[in-house]
Design a protein around this motif. Structure first.
Motif, mmCIF file in Angstrom:
data_model
loop_
_atom_site.group_PDB
_atom_site.id
_atom_site.type_symbol
_atom_site.label_atom_id
_atom_site.label_comp_id
_atom_site.label_asym_id
_atom_site.label_seq_id
_atom_site.Cartn_x
_atom_site.Cartn_y
_atom_site.Cartn_z
ATOM 1 N N VAL A 259 84.218 -31.651 18.264
ATOM 2 C CA VAL A 259 84.448 -32.338 16.995
ATOM 3 C C VAL A 259 85.438 -33.480 17.131
ATOM 4 O O VAL A 259 85.496 -34.370 16.273
ATOM 5 C CB VAL A 259 84.922 -31.348 15.903
ATOM 6 C CG1 VAL A 259 83.854 -30.305 15.623
ATOM 7 C CG2 VAL A 259 86.246 -30.699 16.285
ATOM 8 N N GLY A 260 86.223 -33.471 18.202
ATOM 9 C CA GLY A 260 87.186 -34.539 18.432
ATOM 10 C C GLY A 260 87.589 -34.586 19.889
ATOM 11 O O GLY A 260 87.224 -33.721 20.689
ATOM 12 N N ASP A 261 88.353 -35.615 20.251
ATOM 13 C CA ASP A 261 88.853 -35.703 21.621
ATOM 14 C C ASP A 261 89.751 -34.511 21.930
ATOM 15 O O ASP A 261 90.440 -33.983 21.042
ATOM 16 C CB ASP A 261 89.665 -36.992 21.797
ATOM 17 C CG ASP A 261 88.804 -38.247 21.696
ATOM 18 O OD1 ASP A 261 87.572 -38.115 21.773
ATOM 19 O OD2 ASP A 261 89.370 -39.337 21.539
ATOM 20 N N GLY A 262 89.738 -34.078 23.178
ATOM 21 C CA GLY A 262 90.605 -32.957 23.536
ATOM 22 C C GLY A 262 90.409 -32.510 24.969
ATOM 23 O O GLY A 262 89.770 -33.188 25.781
ATOM 24 N N ARG A 263 90.943 -31.321 25.248
ATOM 25 C CA ARG A 263 90.855 -30.736 26.595
ATOM 26 C C ARG A 263 90.372 -29.303 26.475
ATOM 27 O O ARG A 263 90.825 -28.541 25.607
ATOM 28 C CB ARG A 263 92.223 -30.779 27.272
ATOM 29 C CG ARG A 263 92.229 -30.269 28.718
ATOM 30 C CD ARG A 263 93.607 -30.461 29.341
ATOM 31 N NE ARG A 263 94.619 -29.671 28.644
ATOM 32 C CZ ARG A 263 94.919 -28.392 28.938
ATOM 33 N NH1 ARG A 263 94.276 -27.777 29.920
ATOM 34 N NH2 ARG A 263 95.851 -27.750 28.267
ATOM 35 N N VAL A 264 89.422 -28.913 27.328
ATOM 36 C CA VAL A 264 88.878 -27.559 27.319
ATOM 37 C C VAL A 264 89.927 -26.611 27.902
ATOM 38 O O VAL A 264 90.339 -26.763 29.052
ATOM 39 C CB VAL A 264 87.577 -27.480 28.132
ATOM 40 C CG1 VAL A 264 87.040 -26.049 28.151
ATOM 41 C CG2 VAL A 264 86.537 -28.439 27.563
ATOM 42 N N VAL A 265 90.352 -25.633 27.098
ATOM 43 C CA VAL A 265 91.365 -24.685 27.570
ATOM 44 C C VAL A 265 90.767 -23.309 27.856
ATOM 45 O O VAL A 265 91.447 -22.458 28.440
ATOM 46 C CB VAL A 265 92.522 -24.557 26.548
ATOM 47 C CG1 VAL A 265 93.253 -25.876 26.395
ATOM 48 C CG2 VAL A 265 92.010 -24.066 25.199
ATOM 49 N N LYS A 266 89.497 -23.118 27.456
ATOM 50 C CA LYS A 266 88.894 -21.811 27.701
ATOM 51 C C LYS A 266 87.378 -21.911 27.712
ATOM 52 O O LYS A 266 86.777 -22.527 26.831
ATOM 53 C CB LYS A 266 89.326 -20.810 26.622
ATOM 54 C CG LYS A 266 88.842 -19.381 26.854
ATOM 55 C CD LYS A 266 89.393 -18.446 25.773
ATOM 56 C CE LYS A 266 89.036 -16.991 26.032
ATOM 57 N NZ LYS A 266 89.585 -16.084 25.006
ATOM 58 N N VAL A 267 86.759 -21.314 28.740
ATOM 59 C CA VAL A 267 85.323 -21.081 28.786
ATOM 60 C C VAL A 267 85.160 -19.630 29.196
ATOM 61 O O VAL A 267 85.595 -19.234 30.274
ATOM 62 C CB VAL A 267 84.612 -22.001 29.793
ATOM 63 C CG1 VAL A 267 83.122 -21.678 29.831
ATOM 64 C CG2 VAL A 267 84.813 -23.464 29.430
ATOM 65 N N VAL A 297 80.646 -27.685 29.981
ATOM 66 C CA VAL A 297 81.946 -28.170 30.457
ATOM 67 C C VAL A 297 82.664 -27.040 31.182
ATOM 68 O O VAL A 297 82.332 -25.860 31.018
ATOM 69 C CB VAL A 297 82.811 -28.676 29.276
ATOM 70 C CG1 VAL A 297 82.239 -29.945 28.674
ATOM 71 C CG2 VAL A 297 82.938 -27.595 28.194
ATOM 72 N N ASP A 298 83.651 -27.414 31.978
ATOM 73 C CA ASP A 298 84.478 -26.445 32.680
ATOM 74 C C ASP A 298 85.880 -26.426 32.082
ATOM 75 O O ASP A 298 86.325 -27.403 31.449
ATOM 76 C CB ASP A 298 84.576 -26.802 34.171
ATOM 77 C CG ASP A 298 83.276 -26.543 34.907
ATOM 78 O OD1 ASP A 298 82.649 -25.497 34.640
ATOM 79 O OD2 ASP A 298 82.883 -27.397 35.732
ATOM 80 N N GLN A 299 86.572 -25.342 32.295
ATOM 81 C CA GLN A 299 87.953 -25.224 31.828
ATOM 82 C C GLN A 299 88.806 -26.316 32.474
ATOM 83 O O GLN A 299 88.686 -26.604 33.656
ATOM 84 C CB GLN A 299 88.509 -23.840 32.161
ATOM 85 C CG GLN A 299 89.855 -23.541 31.506
ATOM 86 C CD GLN A 299 90.172 -22.057 31.564
ATOM 87 O OE1 GLN A 299 89.328 -21.224 31.255
ATOM 88 N NE2 GLN A 299 91.386 -21.729 31.984
ATOM 89 N N GLY A 300 89.665 -26.930 31.659
ATOM 90 C CA GLY A 300 90.525 -28.008 32.133
ATOM 91 C C GLY A 300 89.931 -29.389 31.966
ATOM 92 O O GLY A 300 90.635 -30.402 32.123
ATOM 93 N N GLU A 301 88.673 -29.482 31.639
ATOM 94 C CA GLU A 301 87.992 -30.776 31.506
ATOM 95 C C GLU A 301 88.362 -31.453 30.186
ATOM 96 O O GLU A 301 88.531 -30.795 29.152
ATOM 97 C CB GLU A 301 86.485 -30.539 31.576
ATOM 98 C CG GLU A 301 85.648 -31.788 31.601
ATOM 99 C CD GLU A 301 84.176 -31.457 31.785
ATOM 100 O OE1 GLU A 301 83.331 -32.258 31.335
ATOM 101 O OE2 GLU A 301 83.866 -30.386 32.364
ATOM 102 N N ARG A 302 88.497 -32.767 30.215
ATOM 103 C CA ARG A 302 88.748 -33.531 29.000
ATOM 104 C C ARG A 302 87.406 -33.924 28.377
ATOM 105 O O ARG A 302 86.446 -34.266 29.087
ATOM 106 C CB ARG A 302 89.574 -34.779 29.285
ATOM 107 C CG ARG A 302 90.958 -34.483 29.856
ATOM 108 C CD ARG A 302 91.940 -35.605 29.576
ATOM 109 N NE ARG A 302 92.235 -35.754 28.153
ATOM 110 C CZ ARG A 302 93.120 -35.022 27.473
ATOM 111 N NH1 ARG A 302 93.801 -34.055 28.088
ATOM 112 N NH2 ARG A 302 93.328 -35.239 26.195
#
Length: 350
Positions: A259-267, A297-302
């Motif tokens: 929904v917005g810019d960010g960073r993946v913290v959990k998969v 996406v993977d964890q840690g990815e922007r």
């Protein structure tokens, strides 16, 4: 309360392109589980877009054919009125001929010369007869020419909507074929997702070929086309307390967007949420996307606004295909806020 949203497709796709889409194989032998998972996820994403294009093409053709049918009906009405006008003119001509006969207009010219009181009277009478004949003949000729034009227009309009109907029948068949292939691919995708969720282990990110036009600035809804189902705070036997997010009823394989810019913290896979992704956004908020069928996406990815981060499914504690969407103040459950007003303050009205 349900609502349906869909952004219009921006790029028209030609009929021949749809033929290519339909001709694509619905399944292929893969070298391994990871490759198979990637291929089926990509296939569902592609078929999802192809089916949307086919539906849009079909609906546009159907509207065009209906417009042509309406034009043909309108021209047919004009022709009927034109024929009525010609019939009235014929009746007027008959009345004029009878009046001329009663007043001597039917006499031979030599007799009229002998009976006329003066040359001026003869010329006036003869001129009046000529004018009447000329007016009637001109009106009849003009009406007949108009009828011929209307008949030609009506024939063209009918031929056009008949061609459109034939094309739409072809498009409908293609749309149905694409939909069938999509349903088959969705079943395979959900089956693989169920295996991962049961094992509690997600396979690596399944990259999806997303068009650049989908990436945006600001904020967007987590899915593009949807019906809203269970809302924040609603009760139900599936939740220990109250529902902690907003559900979007969408088919399996629907692209899920950040929904917005960010960073993946959990998969993660397994548990009540099934396959899920959590994204951290600037300002201290987190969004969760749960019950997925695949993660892109993977964890840690922007990630960027509008980026496809996964595909919807029905893993975990789910009674049917949908996306469970949460907004939290921490990455963990128990800190959720109502996502509908949260998105509304950012310009996204569900």
């Amino acid at each position: 309360m349900r609502s349906r949203h869909r952004r219009p497709l921006l790029v028209p796709v030609l009929l021949c392109a749809l033929v290519v889409f339909v001709a694509r194989p619905s399944g292929a032998s893969d070298g391994g589980d990871g490759i198979a998972g990637s291929r089926i996820s990509a296939e569902v994403a592609r078929l999802y877009e192809d089916a949307a294009v086919a539906t849009e093409q079909y609906e546009a053709g159907r509207r065009e054919a209906e417009a042509q049918r309406e034009r043909a009906r309108h021209l047919e009405g004009l022709l009927d009125r034109q024929r009525q006008d010609i019939s009235v003119l014929h009746e007027d001509l008959g009345r004029i001929a009878r009046a001329q006969y009663r007043s001597g207009g039917g006499l031979p010219v030599a007799a009229r010369v002998l009976l006329a009181d003066s040359p001026e009277e003869l010329m006036r009478g003869q001129h009046a007869v000529w004018q009447a004949d000329l007016a009637v003949n001109n009106a009849i000729g003009k009406s007949r020419r108009a009828e011929a034009r209307l008949s030609a227009d009506e024939a063209r309009a009918r031929a056009q909507w008949e061609r459109l109907d034939r094309r739409n029948a072809e498009l409908a068949a293609m749309k149905d074929t694409l939909q069938r292939k999509l349903e088959e691919a969705r079943e395979r995708l959900q089956g693989q997702a169920d295996v991962s969720a049961a094992a509690g282990s997600c396979r690596g990110a399944v990259r999806l070929d997303q068009p650049e036009s989908g990436l945006q600035d600001g904020w967007v809804a987590p899915v593009e086309t949807y019906e809203m189902s269970a809302g924040f705070g609603s009760g139900g036997t599936r939740w220990a307390n109250r529902h902690t997010g907003q559900d979007f009823a969408v088919p399996i394989g629907t692209p899920v967007r950040a929904v917005g810019d960010g960073r993946v913290v959990k998969v993660a896979c397994g548990g009540a949420f099934g396959m899920q992704i959590v994204v951290q956004h600037p300002g201290g908020y987190y969004t969760q996307y749960a019950h997925l069928a695949s993660a892109a996406v993977d964890q840690g990815e922007r990630v960027r606004t509008g980026q496809w981060i996964g595909q919807s499914g029905s893993t975990g504690n789910s009674t049917g295909p949908h996306l469970h969407f949460e907004v939290r103040v921490t990455p963990e459950p128990g800190s959720a806020v109502d996502p509908v007003p949260w998105l509304a303050t950012r310009g996204v009205h569900l």
